[in-house]
Design a protein around this motif. Structure first.
Motif, PDB file in Angstrom:
ATOM      1  N   ASP A 188      25.604   0.562  25.689  1.00 13.50           N
ATOM      2  CA  ASP A 188      25.421   1.235  27.171  1.00 13.50           C
ATOM      3  C   ASP A 188      24.022   1.462  27.364  1.00 13.50           C
ATOM      4  O   ASP A 188      23.372   2.405  26.354  1.00 13.50           O
ATOM      5  N   ALA A 189      23.313   0.825  28.246  1.00 15.43           N
ATOM      6  CA  ALA A 189      21.755   0.682  28.292  1.00 15.43           C
ATOM      7  C   ALA A 189      21.716   1.505  29.635  1.00 15.43           C
ATOM      8  O   ALA A 189      20.528   1.515  30.265  1.00 15.43           O
ATOM      9  N   SER A 190      22.314   2.576  30.083  1.00 21.73           N
ATOM     10  CA  SER A 190      21.975   3.276  31.256  1.00 21.73           C
ATOM     11  C   SER A 190      21.444   4.619  30.553  1.00 21.73           C
ATOM     12  O   SER A 190      21.638   5.113  29.212  1.00 21.73           O
ATOM     13  N   GLY A 191      20.882   5.408  31.385  1.00 24.80           N
ATOM     14  CA  GLY A 191      20.197   6.603  30.807  1.00 24.80           C
ATOM     15  C   GLY A 191      18.845   6.547  30.325  1.00 24.80           C
ATOM     16  O   GLY A 191      18.297   5.459  30.527  1.00 24.80           O
ATOM     17  N   SER A 192      18.519   7.610  29.539  1.00 26.06           N
ATOM     18  CA  SER A 192      17.145   7.314  28.911  1.00 26.06           C
ATOM     19  C   SER A 192      16.939   6.459  27.860  1.00 26.06           C
ATOM     20  O   SER A 192      17.740   6.242  27.225  1.00 26.06           O
ATOM     21  N   LEU A 193      15.700   6.258  27.679  1.00 32.00           N
ATOM     22  CA  LEU A 193      15.518   5.143  26.371  1.00 32.00           C
ATOM     23  C   LEU A 193      15.972   5.965  25.173  1.00 32.00           C
ATOM     24  O   LEU A 193      16.472   5.382  24.132  1.00 32.00           O
ATOM     25  N   ASP A 194      15.599   7.227  25.189  1.00 32.88           N
ATOM     26  CA  ASP A 194      15.935   7.912  23.768  1.00 32.88           C
ATOM     27  C   ASP A 194      17.638   7.869  23.837  1.00 32.88           C
ATOM     28  O   ASP A 194      17.827   7.837  22.456  1.00 32.88           O
ATOM     29  N   GLN A 195      18.234   8.214  24.645  1.00 32.46           N
ATOM     30  CA  GLN A 195      19.805   7.891  24.656  1.00 32.46           C
ATOM     31  C   GLN A 195      20.107   6.762  24.083  1.00 32.46           C
ATOM     32  O   GLN A 195      21.134   6.490  23.518  1.00 32.46           O
ATOM     33  N   ILE A 196      19.578   5.525  24.631  1.00 32.97           N
ATOM     34  CA  ILE A 196      19.829   4.202  24.259  1.00 32.97           C
ATOM     35  C   ILE A 196      19.525   3.997  22.854  1.00 32.97           C
ATOM     36  O   ILE A 196      20.322   3.490  22.136  1.00 32.97           O
ATOM     37  N   TYR A 197      18.359   4.496  22.119  1.00 34.83           N
ATOM     38  CA  TYR A 197      18.055   4.497  20.832  1.00 34.83           C
ATOM     39  C   TYR A 197      19.043   4.948  20.230  1.00 34.83           C
ATOM     40  O   TYR A 197      19.416   4.432  18.917  1.00 34.83           O
ATOM     41  N   GLN A 198      19.539   5.937  20.680  1.00 34.61           N
ATOM     42  CA  GLN A 198      20.566   6.863  19.718  1.00 34.61           C
ATOM     43  C   GLN A 198      21.941   5.893  19.792  1.00 34.61           C
ATOM     44  O   GLN A 198      22.297   6.051  18.674  1.00 34.61           O
ATOM     45  N   ARG A 199      22.259   5.406  20.690  1.00 33.34           N
ATOM     46  CA  ARG A 199      23.308   4.614  20.847  1.00 33.34           C
ATOM     47  C   ARG A 199      23.338   3.222  19.787  1.00 33.34           C
ATOM     48  O   ARG A 199      24.107   2.865  19.093  1.00 33.34           O
ATOM     49  N   VAL A 200      21.959   2.910  19.707  1.00 32.17           N
ATOM     50  CA  VAL A 200      21.570   1.531  18.816  1.00 32.17           C
ATOM     51  C   VAL A 200      21.730   2.141  17.599  1.00 32.17           C
ATOM     52  O   VAL A 200      22.271   1.336  16.482  1.00 32.17           O
ATOM     53  N   LYS A 201      21.193   3.269  17.201  1.00 25.88           N
ATOM     54  CA  LYS A 201      21.284   3.557  15.719  1.00 25.88           C
ATOM     55  C   LYS A 201      22.634   3.624  15.419  1.00 25.88           C
ATOM     56  O   LYS A 201      22.825   3.327  14.229  1.00 25.88           O
TER      57      LYS A 201
END
Ligand code: T5A
Length: 214
Positions: A188-201
């Motif tokens: 899910d690439a919605s929200g802030s970049l930091d939120q996206i990084y967390q999901r990727v991690k």
């Protein structure tokens, strides 16, 4: 002895997504993530990353006055890819721990095969001209089509295509992910970049055993 010093095959990770999904930012994050783990990382982009590939990229993306036929477009993407594989990727698999590629053959399947409508011929061509190279893990950054497009400052030839084309891209990527859930992870690439990084991690940590420690 020399054979023993050789690294085992690199983990090959590709990042895919819709326009303006934050791919470039996520790739920088991935590079840092692996480097912090003392892994040797190499990043490529498609089309590009070789002299010939970068020239092909200019034709494909920058030259808006050229009337490329759909098949010419397909062949140029494939040409850039085979050049990258033969010149760099195939050799780098034994030189690095992780190879990250900004787009790979899933983009061809979706952009030229699904959204441009070339269909089966693209599947066959991708199969032949990927020269046996298959990603171990693919991250598909899924963003609302219109949100992504609004982020673009200077749309290139492909990004300038009409909205229905971009909507088809999302459907195409989701279909691929459904067909290959083990390899393609939808983020899910919605929200802030930091939120996206967390999901990727989170995905990386989950996949670590098979991908990073192999
Ligand atoms: N293509 C490619 C094919 O048609 N067939 C193929 O076989 C292949 C390999 C490649 C083009 O070629 C097509 C697909 C593409 O259209 P490209 O320039 O590499 O061209 O284009 P993109 O891959 O789309 O990459 P971009 O660098 O243009 O965009 P990104 O990486 O998606 O987005 P990014 O990270 O640069 O973000 C865009 C902007 O939005 C901001 C960023 O900071 C940046 O300014 N942003 C966010 N802001 C706030 N919150 C967020 N969550 C944000 N995410 C991003």
């Amino acid at each position: 002895m020399a054979e023993k010093m050789k690294k085992s095959k690199a983990a090959f990770i590709t990042v895919e997504g819709l326009e303006g999904c934050g791919k470039s930012s996520v790739i920088r994050f991935l590079e840092e993530f692996f480097k912090k783990k003392k892994l040797e990382v190499q990043v490529y982009r498609e089309p590009g990353s070789t002299k010939i590939g970068e020239e092909i990229r200019k034709i494909l993306l920058e030259k808006k006055d050229l009337e490329l036929s759909s098949y010419t477009e397909l062949l140029l993407y494939l040409a850039a890819r085979t050049q990258l594989i033969e010149e760099r990727l195939s050799k780098d698999l034994s030189r690095f721990d992780v190879i990250i590629c900004d787009r790979f053959y899933d983009s061809t399947l979706v952009y030229q095969g699904y959204a441009l409508g070339l269909g089966r011929v693209v599947e066959q061509a991708v199969d032949i001209f990927s020269l046996g190279m298959k990603p171990d893990l693919t991250l598909f950054l899924d963003v609302d089509v219109e949100v992504g497009l609004r982020r673009l400052k200077a749309p290139d030839r492909i990004e300038s295509r009409p909205l229905p084309f971009h909507k088809k891209l999302r459907t195409g990527f989701l279909k691929l992910a459904k067909a290959e859930p083990e390899r393609i992870k939808v983020i899910d690439a919605s929200g802030s970049l930091d939120q996206i990084y967390q999901r990727v991690k989170e995905v990386l940590i989950k996949e670590r055993i098979s991908i990073i420690n192999k």
